[in-house]
Design an enzyme around this catalytic site. Sequence first.
Site, PDB file in Angstrom:
ATOM      1  N   SER A   1      15.883   7.739   0.467  1.00  0.00           N
ATOM      2  CA  SER A   1      16.175   7.062   1.958  1.00  0.00           C
ATOM      3  C   SER A   1      16.561   7.057   3.420  1.00  0.00           C
ATOM      4  O   SER A   1      17.038   7.961   2.941  1.00  0.00           O
ATOM      5  CB  SER A   1      15.066   5.355   1.796  1.00  0.00           C
TER       6      SER A   1
ATOM      7  N   ASP B   1      20.585  19.643   8.860  1.00  0.00           N
ATOM      8  CA  ASP B   1      19.432  20.357   9.952  1.00  0.00           C
ATOM      9  C   ASP B   1      20.421  20.915  11.507  1.00  0.00           C
ATOM     10  O   ASP B   1      19.985  21.972  11.803  1.00  0.00           O
ATOM     11  CB  ASP B   1      18.790  19.009  10.261  1.00  0.00           C
TER      12      ASP B   1
ATOM     13  N   LYS C   1      12.912   9.774  -1.403  1.00  0.00           N
ATOM     14  CA  LYS C   1      11.910   9.052  -0.313  1.00  0.00           C
ATOM     15  C   LYS C   1      11.784   8.354   0.613  1.00  0.00           C
ATOM     16  O   LYS C   1      12.807   8.293   1.765  1.00  0.00           O
ATOM     17  CB  LYS C   1      12.393   7.319  -1.070  1.00  0.00           C
TER      18      LYS C   1
END
Length: 510
Positions: A255, A266, A280
């Site tokens: 999460s 990224d 999740k």
Amino acid sequence: MQMAQFAITNLYVDKVDENKLVEEAIIKMLAQLDPHSTYSDAQEVKKMNEPLVGNFEGIGVQFNMVEDTLFVIQPVSNGPSEKVGILAGDRIVAVNDTAIAGVKMSTEDIMSRLRGPKDSKVNLTIVRRGIKDPLHFKVVRDKIPIYSLDASYMIQPKTGYIRINRFGATTAEEFNKSLKELQKKGMKDLILDLQGNGGGYLNAAIDLANEFLEQKELIVYTEGRNSQRSEFFAKGTGDFKKGKLIVLVDEFSASASEIVTGAIQDWDRGVVVGRRSFGKGLVQRPIDLPDGSMIRLTVARYYTPAGRCIQKPYKAGEKESEDGSFTSYNQDLIHRYNNGEMTSADSIHFPDSLKCLTKKLKRVVYAGGGIMPDYFVPVDTTQYTVYHQNIAAKGVILKTTMKFIENNRKSLLAKYNKFETYEKDFTISEDILKEMREMADKEKITFDEKQYQQSLPLIKAQLKALIARDLWDMTEYFRVINQSNPSVQRALEILSSTEYENILKSGKRL
């Protein structure tokens, strides 16, 4: 639904518990949707929120249960128990004249007796080593802080280490405070440990990611069928936008942990080390019900800046067990072990359709569930044996530590007045190990010499780390245990070589 409830209430032959019927109906409905849409009753809501809100109301002690007795590890600094004179090593045997020691009372029942509203009073009976008669204390309950950071220290002369156990209301504040303290000590590079971090508040994840990213760099976005795309950007006000950064994750990082990790990966801001995270990435909206209960309904999905969906696959409404739980989804980690993913990077394959590119260096990353690390570290199974599993599961290692601390706390603190001295000079003696083996025998754990010798380095590390925790705090525990943590040690090797730059430049997963 309402018509059915009306009919049952007014026409059914016997009296029924309407609230229970409604609860069960809600639970069954949510089980048809996805693994993370859930119902919690009022009591569960309160317990669930405490670790994230950052405090609860109680007496303020860290404790362990040892042989049906509450053993105080440390009173919370400046908390209500410390103020009245309760010490590390004390045993709480009664609460308000009700015995809690030796009566097979559950930990949950004991905690419910110790916790209570702020400013309420509780009478405790304490047994203290060296004192013949029981001691009596009246403690006034207060708000007790719950910290998100487990550890923060300089792991090498120019490298800091910070471990976060959850993302709560105070996480960003705690992190920023620790970060500045480490920078004052000369920190240039940082290892951010999110292993085992199951997540928490979205805002806490965004605030933490902001510490590393430049202004207007996207951190995460959410999107759903009836939820418009919402984007969350870095403000550019962070205090660690330069310097090498390694993020540690494993199969239990989920999460909010994955949001932070995905954003860092990224934007090519740092190197991710470890194993694929949990996966999740569903957004739950809390819907409060009048009786204090709550529905957490999935309304959207999390996506990383490169457009990767964090959520691992599941079949909506799939029921594989009597209680309607998502069996295959919940057993995903077992499948990963069985498929070899935990021990070999070569066992992990993603189709080209899930391929994405990072924002700056255009490295290949993959969607499809969880964050795949840049550098894979397999699970170290060499020191784990059935014997070790049994002594750990039955609390033998912990009980050995507690007994040793109880008998030697004063002499240990006198001999090792600083942790650095303890770290350098203290070793687990044969007497401690003999005590542990005898305790294991009492628990009817069959001794196996080969397995014992195989697990001995791990056993010694755990004992030394637990003793350090009880003498000082969690930071000292991790200062010991990290010396045998493969991911931490690999991170240090990457930082001290050219591997860090090579991983980012080449885009190759190692």
